[in-house]
Scaffold this motif. Structure first.
Motif, mmCIF file in Angstrom:
data_model
loop_
_atom_site.group_PDB
_atom_site.id
_atom_site.type_symbol
_atom_site.label_atom_id
_atom_site.label_comp_id
_atom_site.label_asym_id
_atom_site.label_seq_id
_atom_site.Cartn_x
_atom_site.Cartn_y
_atom_site.Cartn_z
ATOM 1 N N ASP A 97 35.256 39.100 29.419
ATOM 2 C CA ASP A 97 35.341 37.883 30.239
ATOM 3 C C ASP A 97 36.739 37.695 30.820
ATOM 4 O O ASP A 97 36.895 37.294 31.978
ATOM 5 C CB ASP A 97 34.995 36.655 29.390
ATOM 6 N N ALA A 98 37.742 38.001 29.998
ATOM 7 C CA ALA A 98 39.120 37.809 30.480
ATOM 8 C C ALA A 98 39.397 38.703 31.683
ATOM 9 O O ALA A 98 40.009 38.277 32.670
ATOM 10 C CB ALA A 98 40.097 38.124 29.346
ATOM 11 N N LEU A 99 38.915 39.943 31.612
ATOM 12 C CA LEU A 99 39.119 40.865 32.736
ATOM 13 C C LEU A 99 38.350 40.372 33.964
ATOM 14 O O LEU A 99 38.878 40.347 35.082
ATOM 15 C CB LEU A 99 38.668 42.276 32.336
ATOM 16 N N MET A 100 37.117 39.964 33.752
ATOM 17 C CA MET A 100 36.316 39.452 34.858
ATOM 18 C C MET A 100 36.999 38.267 35.529
ATOM 19 O O MET A 100 37.055 38.183 36.761
ATOM 20 C CB MET A 100 34.938 38.994 34.343
ATOM 21 N N GLU A 101 37.502 37.378 34.732
ATOM 22 C CA GLU A 101 38.155 36.198 35.278
ATOM 23 C C GLU A 101 39.359 36.597 36.139
ATOM 24 O O GLU A 101 39.551 36.095 37.258
ATOM 25 C CB GLU A 101 38.616 35.285 34.129
ATOM 26 N N ALA A 102 40.141 37.540 35.615
ATOM 27 C CA ALA A 102 41.323 37.997 36.356
ATOM 28 C C ALA A 102 40.915 38.669 37.672
ATOM 29 O O ALA A 102 41.567 38.471 38.716
ATOM 30 C CB ALA A 102 42.118 38.973 35.497
ATOM 31 N N LEU A 103 39.828 39.445 37.632
ATOM 32 C CA LEU A 103 39.370 40.116 38.851
ATOM 33 C C LEU A 103 38.904 39.096 39.885
ATOM 34 O O LEU A 103 39.173 39.235 41.086
ATOM 35 C CB LEU A 103 38.243 41.102 38.519
ATOM 36 N N GLY A 104 38.211 38.086 39.415
ATOM 37 C CA GLY A 104 37.764 37.035 40.335
ATOM 38 C C GLY A 104 38.944 36.353 41.007
ATOM 39 O O GLY A 104 38.921 36.081 42.214
ATOM 40 N N LYS A 105 39.991 36.130 40.227
ATOM 41 C CA LYS A 105 41.170 35.488 40.811
ATOM 42 C C LYS A 105 41.871 36.385 41.823
ATOM 43 O O LYS A 105 42.349 35.917 42.861
ATOM 44 C CB LYS A 105 42.148 35.091 39.691
ATOM 45 N N LEU A 106 41.947 37.680 41.479
ATOM 46 C CA LEU A 106 42.549 38.645 42.417
ATOM 47 C C LEU A 106 41.770 38.676 43.728
ATOM 48 O O LEU A 106 42.349 38.686 44.821
ATOM 49 C CB LEU A 106 42.529 40.052 41.818
ATOM 50 N N ALA A 107 40.446 38.722 43.615
ATOM 51 C CA ALA A 107 39.601 38.772 44.815
ATOM 52 C C ALA A 107 39.876 37.565 45.701
ATOM 53 O O ALA A 107 39.979 37.687 46.925
ATOM 54 C CB ALA A 107 38.122 38.835 44.425
ATOM 55 N N GLN A 108 40.015 36.423 45.040
ATOM 56 C CA GLN A 108 40.254 35.209 45.820
ATOM 57 C C GLN A 108 41.673 35.181 46.395
ATOM 58 O O GLN A 108 41.865 34.913 47.577
ATOM 59 C CB GLN A 108 40.035 33.987 44.933
ATOM 60 N N LYS A 109 42.640 35.528 45.550
ATOM 61 C CA LYS A 109 44.047 35.479 45.965
ATOM 62 C C LYS A 109 44.300 36.337 47.204
ATOM 63 O O LYS A 109 44.995 35.930 48.135
ATOM 64 C CB LYS A 109 44.912 35.962 44.797
ATOM 65 N N TYR A 110 43.718 37.565 47.204
ATOM 66 C CA TYR A 110 43.984 38.479 48.316
ATOM 67 C C TYR A 110 42.818 38.558 49.301
ATOM 68 O O TYR A 110 42.814 39.395 50.187
ATOM 69 C CB TYR A 110 44.305 39.873 47.775
ATOM 70 N N SER A 111 41.825 37.714 49.060
ATOM 71 C CA SER A 111 40.665 37.693 49.957
ATOM 72 C C SER A 111 40.049 39.091 50.083
ATOM 73 O O SER A 111 39.971 39.659 51.180
ATOM 74 C CB SER A 111 41.121 37.145 51.308
ATOM 75 N N LEU A 112 39.623 39.621 48.941
ATOM 76 C CA LEU A 112 39.120 41.003 48.907
ATOM 77 C C LEU A 112 37.609 41.058 48.674
ATOM 78 O O LEU A 112 37.049 40.171 48.025
ATOM 79 C CB LEU A 112 39.810 41.772 47.775
ATOM 80 N N PRO A 113 36.971 42.109 49.170
ATOM 81 C CA PRO A 113 35.556 42.305 48.846
ATOM 82 C C PRO A 113 35.397 42.780 47.398
ATOM 83 O O PRO A 113 36.382 43.109 46.731
ATOM 84 C CB PRO A 113 35.113 43.390 49.826
ATOM 85 N N VAL A 114 34.142 42.789 46.939
ATOM 86 C CA VAL A 114 33.831 43.116 45.543
ATOM 87 C C VAL A 114 32.673 44.121 45.520
ATOM 88 O O VAL A 114 31.743 44.012 46.325
ATOM 89 C CB VAL A 114 33.394 41.843 44.781
ATOM 90 N N GLN A 115 32.748 45.095 44.603
ATOM 91 C CA GLN A 115 31.597 45.985 44.395
ATOM 92 C C GLN A 115 31.334 46.115 42.899
ATOM 93 O O GLN A 115 32.260 46.121 42.088
ATOM 94 C CB GLN A 115 31.851 47.377 44.995
ATOM 95 N N SER A 116 30.067 46.199 42.557
ATOM 96 C CA SER A 116 29.720 46.477 41.162
ATOM 97 C C SER A 116 28.260 46.929 41.066
ATOM 98 O O SER A 116 27.647 47.273 42.092
ATOM 99 C CB SER A 116 29.983 45.271 40.267
ATOM 100 N N HIS A 117 27.737 46.982 39.836
ATOM 101 C CA HIS A 117 26.357 47.402 39.569
ATOM 102 C C HIS A 117 25.552 46.212 39.064
ATOM 103 O O HIS A 117 26.065 45.408 38.303
ATOM 104 C CB HIS A 117 26.334 48.477 38.483
#
Lengths: 419, 419
Positions: free
Chosen positions: A200-220
């Motif tokens: 969860d901690a990693l997921m939360e950090a990734l979500g913040k990064l995506a928002q901070k830099y306005s980035l797309p997301v990919q996963s399964h």
């Protein structure tokens, strides 16, 4: 530089209807489409003419899901169940990308082979290794392949050499994002491998990064039944698999989710409402006996669906093969539904390979004016003679026979690439 | 002439177990295998040495079911249901082979393309046209492709230009058989298209011909559910589809039957008892939404099964693709049986492509001493590096990536064919 590019222009819309401009032409200036002619003029002032005659000009292929490090193992270990396959090949191989020399060797071949097969845009997984990820971006850009590259994030349920704990992952992501700024047409995508391999901690950090830099997301998402059960166990507080991403801001109109073979009704609704792009990897879902995704259902609902190769779950790097794999799989759904579920038409699958992911790649589909040129020139001159075929028939024959030797040229922005 | 052919020799048995001779060699004299070495000698007296080093030497591919005239349309019209597909493409195209010039143009390409893909033995349908059938035999023999060619017999339920009534079919068959005598390694196979297109009188005559000249037989059996229902209607006096052939002497150990997707218990028993060879055309059965044949069941019973491309129901001429299509289809059977039905292993499918039809082609499998040489030399030098692979892993990777450019040479009797 201005170019007038003549040939038979073929595109498809979302309903799978083809539009053919038998005497068409594209006027391109500095790599950007300026005009699409139904009837080509003989020439245009101060423009070079490239006349491809009877060859077909189609939008180039987009591959919305594949794993770069797995390219060497495509088509291997197919007798193993998913977990053993991951252990015996995938994880062992992915560890090798700690070595930049091996990474360079494979990624330069991969970038070449993508362009060879007419794939000019990708959304692709790398590994956890920041340097190898930058090498992949560099090789793609050199080859002319554009799109998104993801440094993989995972910090649990995987071998230790592929685990990057949060305290290391965060600065490494920042370094990766900073160094990525030097690329022109390749950019980063936030990439949690999948819920079971991210805390969860990693997921939360990734979500913040995506928002901070306005980035797309990919996963399964919802690839096979065992995995779905595992995710329910891991995240008892989530109603659906999709929520394990959504709750961290990783499930929106800039997200591509691979597979979606086993979505329930609420997950389908969530894919629709959040405008997530589905990457349908039929060959992979077949090879791993995961099942067949309900693509007809998704299309009827209005969910956005693209096709993808999912190398190395999928054995072929060719989007042509991804197109026919999607149609083939849908035909077996037709069979197993006693004919109630119509299969995908060639036009629909072709649209999913050339147009439906355009928005995700931040462009407009089918040679829209003002957009960069991404086109392929196809010839069937080497196939057995069959007079009197229509342009869509010729296209179908070339795609099913899937041979990159039918690709006469790849036109990417201002480049004309013959290989 | 004597040749010592060195390399890594790989064969598979019926259980899918590989036998690898890492430093193996074949001693071949006048195109016939004289000895198989586990450890190659440096040289053999009065023999030329061909040293392929790290390349794999495998038995060449056999394709037990395909339609030569349909080669131009492979991969086309895949959106149409079977009957419309037959009408709109197949029958229209098959009519064109009344013209020997068109026949020559297509069949010379087909023969070349078969050899290119490593298929050195075929059991193949032609059309009703005697002259075009002889041209096909000639082109195959010229290219080095061996096996059986069938002039198609049909006298009902088809367009008039493809119908050959008994009074014409009989003398034309006699002429065809007489003129076929000039070929060395290509010979005739009796070919009722399938029960719906042959009257009883024609079937009876074909059975007698097969017996009189001691000829093999090829046809179609239980391909899809509509066809099975149609046959029950047409032949109310037969308990099973297979009996519509058996009662005329067209169902025995020299018979190959394509498809067998929907056999009932008695038909499975009949296939076993009569030692009929099944030609499993997974890609075709998928493309036409016919279903997935119960191959695991057949193998468990001891029924003989080979793989085949079924061009143009199958879109690819490559037996490599037929191998992976068989595995892929079996994986979806595994999925739809909730894992109860194990899928085909790569070794099993490889055996079905290289060995299981040997008896049908009147030879012994896997480089048996005293048999003519049919081998391929495979190299993965052009694939991305992946050190430390075993020979079967290397083979699997090459077959899944299905690219004839990995075929370094085709060794057919005394010929070494590079293309």
């Amino acid at each position: 530089m201005r170019k007038l590019i003549k040939g038979i222009i073929v595109t498809a819309n979302a309903r799978g209807n083809f539009r053919v401009r038998p005497k068409g032409a594209l006027l391109v200036e500095d790599g950007v489409v300026r005009e699409v002619f139904d009837r080509a003029p003989d020439s245009v002032e101060s423009a070079v003419t490239l006349n491809y005659g009877d060859a077909l000009i189609i939008p180039a292929f987009m591959d919305t899901h594949l794993h770069a490090p797995q390219y060497p193992m495509a088509g291997m270990g197919m007798d193993l169940p998913l977990l053993k396959w991951l252990e015996h090949y995938t994880f062992r191989l992915e560890g090798d990308y700690a070595d930049p020399i091996y990474a360079r060797a494979v990624y330069s071949i991969l970038a070449h082979d993508l362009m060879l097969r007419g794939t000019t845009r990708v959304c692709i997984f790398s590994t956890i290794h920041t340097d190898a990820t930058l090498i992949l971006m560099e090789e793609l850009e050199k080859a002319g392949v554009e799109g998104y590259v993801g440094k993989v994030a995972m910090d649990r349920n995987c071998p230790v050499q592929l685990r990057e704990p949060l305290e290391k992952a965060l600065p490494e992501h920042e370094r990766w994002l900073a160094e990525s700024a030097r690329f022109k047409h390749v950019s980063p995508v936030i990439t949690p491998r999948f819920t079971p391999s991210c805390t969860d901690a990693l997921m939360e950090a990734l979500g913040k990064l995506a928002q901070k830099y306005s980035l797309p997301v990919q996963s399964h998402l919802s690839e096979n039944l065992d995995e779905c059960a595992w995710v329910r166990e891991l995240c008892p507080d989530c109603d659906g698999y999709w929520q394990t991403y959504a709750r961290w801001g990783l499930f929106n109109e800039r997200t591509v989710m691979a597979h979606c073979v086993h979505p329930d009704e609420r997950e389908l609704e969530a894919l629709l409402q959040n405008r997530v792009l589905v990457a349908h990897s039929a060959d992979s879902n077949t090879n791993l006996a995961s099942g067949i995704a309900p693509i007809r259902r998704m299309l009827n609902m209005g969910i956005r669906v693209s096709v993808s190769t999912d190398v190395a779950g999928g054995a072929s790097l060719s989007v042509m093969d991804a197109v026919t794999a999607a149609i083939r799989a849908s035909k077996l759904r037709t069979y197993y539904s006693d004919g109630r579920e119509p299969f995908l038409t060639f036009g629909e699958a072709f649209h999913m390979a050339t147009a439906s992911a355009a928005e995700f790649f931040n462009t407009k589909p089918n040679f829209a004016v003002g957009e960069p040129l991404h086109a392929l020139v196809l010839t069937d001159a080497a196939l057995p003679p069959f007079p009197g075929l229509s342009a869509p028939e010729r296209l179908e024959r070339m795609v099913y026979r899937s041979d990159e030797r039918s690709i006469l040229a790849r036109l990417v922005r201002d480049r004309v690439i013959s290989m």
